[in-house]
Write an enzyme that holds these catalytic residues in place. Structure first.
Site, mmCIF file in Angstrom:
data_model
loop_
_atom_site.group_PDB
_atom_site.id
_atom_site.type_symbol
_atom_site.label_atom_id
_atom_site.label_comp_id
_atom_site.label_asym_id
_atom_site.label_seq_id
_atom_site.Cartn_x
_atom_site.Cartn_y
_atom_site.Cartn_z
ATOM 1 C CD GLU A 474 -2.270 1.530 2.736
ATOM 2 O OE1 GLU A 474 -1.903 0.401 3.285
ATOM 3 O OE2 GLU A 474 -3.015 2.048 3.293
ATOM 4 C CG ASP A 566 -4.191 2.338 8.682
ATOM 5 O OD1 ASP A 566 -4.751 1.165 7.982
ATOM 6 O OD2 ASP A 566 -4.074 3.253 8.472
#
Ligand code: 28G
Length: 699
Positions: A474, A566
């Site tokens: 990511e 997260d």
């Protein structure tokens, strides 16, 4: 730290909520650890000496697969199979299943009750014979269908052997009879307890802790317990597959803990038509009710139900004698052939297709189709590596003839929905043709720009897929750290920018428009092989739920998703998993998809450094190190130095990877619809119902 690549559980998260959903997590079932005890001095010659149930205790894996969670639940399936057989014989209408407070399980049916008279061959009562004589493989006394494990309907003795205690109570001929066994051995004779007006069999068993256990991350031995969702999913399926049969599941443990009555009843007069309705409950359908037919020919019973939806994925599930045939087989082939032929015939006949038009392909026709094929076959032959494909040649023709006739009848009798269905099919044909054109354009372009690999891929130097891994990372900053930290021999890095396309909500041909998806397809080598008109092979488009992915073209056998710990990270992970589940499922089924586990905390005391991967571990480390330590919480992968990322998350010697694996495809299919699909109401409801479980999740 030990090398740990045995899988655990991956989790999914909801759009804007930090809610991890336990049920969604069940999509990715825990990878089983086969901790079958190994007996050191077990040799060929000692096989002859082994008597009866001792053999089962010596080699439990041979009878129930594993001694992990799957094996434990297998005990329930074996006992229930006997009740279901009694139902199939027409003598039982209700099966009651209870998980008790002490982690034992009780199954009760209202069948005829196991006979009490002496069986000549064994010299024991029929009851004692059922529970203490091993009948692996064959049929016993004409009862029970033989299925893939070879145990179906004759596995009560296996359950008994693997239970520390088992009690059976039979109501028959006006009396209650009871016998107790300890690790397979009768504790005493069959007792007559008293009189009754009831009929039926009741079995309670306490799985043996000596046999069943699991291992956690810290190599501690854990007791395995029955899981509600596992039991509920299979029992619901059993009820769908046996119309009219009522199955009640109750969890007495929940009743004690929460004071709730946790109980569900599965009872469907519609049988597999109700199953199709259940699978489609969040989808928009093209016709109601689902098409349904049941017909018998030459000892084979064929039951099918099908319904088209506006979705793009194809969801076909097939069963033989109540067992899911994941790899299809002759029954499924017969069904597919009939469907393709009949729909094309009907389209021609109604001038939907002109003589000059290309025919619909099977895949055009099955886009958005949900179907269940359930056959009952007296002597099924299971083939393939996992024995999950039906091999009986005669079944193909039987299913093909019945399905062709009945689907054709339905189309003739229902011209309005038939027209809707044909419109949808024509649409998928046109989308496919347009996408093929676009794809060859893209391919020509990329050939011009040099090579088929995406520019932002940092590839590894080794080319052997078995040795190679790719990290899907990511963000560019984490991607940069990963590129610097990796071992470039066998580790490739593909940074992904921003949010990934939710493939659940777009037409299949549109997934190629998305740059991130396109990059993944190219980097991983996701290629579909199709037969063309001349019988040769061509490259086709990825299609939802398609099984024809060419795994020999796959460039890496470890595809590792590495996202931040997260909300955004877990959302990206969910989107990637959705893509793999829908468009590259064989890759998931092969166990090639993993989730990296970056640490959440770094604890430093003087020169000592410990990385912690969850809060639980942090507490343990803090307790051990005492005060005045320094705790750093990592907010994202980007915060880590390349060397740190290598050491904690990428080095095969020290990292922990979770392997993603799909156990129950139909339930996963349904859950993905719910989470990623268009229907807002059901999704909210699902999240509300599962939100309270958030506390005990492994993020
Ligand atoms: C509740 C938990 C699991 C069962 C029956 C009923 C019969 C039976 C079971 O027979 C095979 C065949 C005859 C001796 C069959 C009763 C025919 C007539 C049965 C169960 C061996 C066993 N009356 N219900 N087995 N017999 N339910 N539920 O196990 O020769 S097992």
């Amino acid at each position: 730290m030990a090398k740990k690549e045995q899988g655990t559980v991956a989790s999914l998260s909801e759009d804007s909520n930090e809610k991890e959903l336990e049920k969604a997590e069940k999509i990715y079932q825990q990878q089983e650890i086969d901790n079958t005890p190994v007996s050191g001095d077990y040799t060929a010659s000692s096989i002859d000496v082994l008597e009866g149930l001792e053999a089962v205790r010596m080699r439990p894996g041979m009878y129930i697969g594993t001694t992990g969670p799957k094996g434990l639940h297998h005990l329930v399936w074996e006992i229930i199979d006997n009740s279901v057989d009694e139902a199939l014989a027409g003598h039982c209408t209700v099966i009651d299943v209870r998980v008790n407070e002490d982690q034992s399980c009780t199954v009760q049916d209202n069948g005829r009750g196991i006979p009490t008279d002496i069986v000549a061959k064994t010299g024991k009562s029929a009851i004692e014979t059922v529970f203490t004589v091993l009948h692996a493989g064959g049929k016993f006394g004409g009862g029970g269908y033989k299925v893939s494990g070879g145990l179906h309907g004759v596995g009560a003795s296996v359950v008994n052997a693997l239970s520390e205690r088992l009690e059976v109570e039979v109501c028959r001929d006006g009396r209650v009879h009871k016998q107790v066994y300890l690790r397979g051995n009768a504790e005493g004779d069959l007792q007559t307890l008293g009189e009754t007006t009831q009929r039926g069999t009741k079995v309670t068993f306490w799985p043996d802790d000596q046999i069943f256990h699991d291992i956690n991350e810290d190599d501690e031995r854990l007791k395995i317990i029955f899981e509600w969702d596992t039991l509920a999913t299979r029992l619901r399926e059993m009820a769908f597959l046996n119309k009219g049969l009522k199955i009640v599941l109750t969890d007495m443990r929940a009743n004690k803990v929460e004071g709730l009555d946790k109980s569900e009843t599965y009872h469907y007069e519609g049988g597999i038509a109700s199953y199709v309705e259940y699978l489609n409950d969040t989808r928009d359908t093209l016709h109601k009710p689902p098409i349904y037919f049941e017909q018998r020919a030459n000892d084979v019973t064929v039951e099918c139900s099908l319904q088209w939806t506006t979705q793009y994925s194809e969801s076909i599930y097939s069963f033989v004698n109540n067992i899911n045939t994941h790899d299809g087989g002759t029954h499924e082939t017969g069904f597919r052939n009939a469907l393709t032929r009949i729909v094309n015939d009907y389209a021609k006949k109604t001038n939907f297709l002109k003589d000059s038009d290309d025919k619909f392909t099977g895949e055009d026709i099955r886009e958005g189709l949900t179907a269940i094929i359930s056959v009952k076959v007296p002597d099924p032959q299971f083939e393939g590596q996992t024995k999950q494909r039906l091999g009986n040649r005669e079944v193909q023709g039987i299913v093909q003839n019945i399905a062709a006739e009945r689907i054709s009848d339905w189309l003739e009798l229902n011209p309005k929905p038939a027209k809707e269905i044909l419109t949808k099919i024509l649409n998928s044909k046109q989308a496919r043709e347009a996408a093929l054109k676009a794809k060859s354009l893209v391919r020509r372009q990329s050939a011009l720009s040099g090579g088929g690999l995406p520019g932002k891929l940092a590839d590894c130097s080794d080319k052997d897929p078995e040795k190679c891994e790719i990290y899907l990372v990511e963000g560019d900053s984490a991607g940069g750290s990963a590129k610097q930290g990796r071992n470039r021999m066998f580790q490739a890095i593909l940074p992904l920018r921003g949010k990934i396309l939710n493939v659940e909500r777009v037409q299949p041909s549109r997934i190629y428009d998305n740059a991130e998806v396109q990059a993944m397809i190219q980097a991983l080598g996701l290629v579909v092989s199709e037969e063309n008109e001349e019988g040769g092979k061509t490259t086709g488009l990825l299609r939802p739920n398609a099984q024809n992915l060419d795994l020999t073209k796959l460039r890496y056998h470890k595809i590792i998703i590495m996202t931040d710990a997260d909300v955004d990270g877990s959302h990206i992970r969910t989107l990637l998993l959705t893509f793999f589940f829908r468009y590259a499922r064989p890759v998931v089924e092969k166990g090639y998809v993993y989730i990296a586990q970056p640490p959440l905390f770094k604890v430093t005391k003087g020169k000592r450094v410990e990385y912690c991967y969850n809060e639980h571990k942090l507490e343990a480390v803090l307790a051990e190190m005492g005060d005045k330590v320094d705790i750093q919480r990592f907010k994202g992968l980007g915060e880590m130095m390349p060397e740190q990322l290598w050491q904690t998350t990428m080095n095969p010697e020290t990292r922990t990877l979770k392997r993603v694996n799909v156990d129950d495809t139909s339930e996963a299919d349904h859950t993905f619809d719910l989470l990623m699909g268009e229907a807002v109401g059901p999704r909210r409801e699902f999240i509300e119902q599962n939100a309270h479980k958030v506390g005990n999740l492994d993020v």
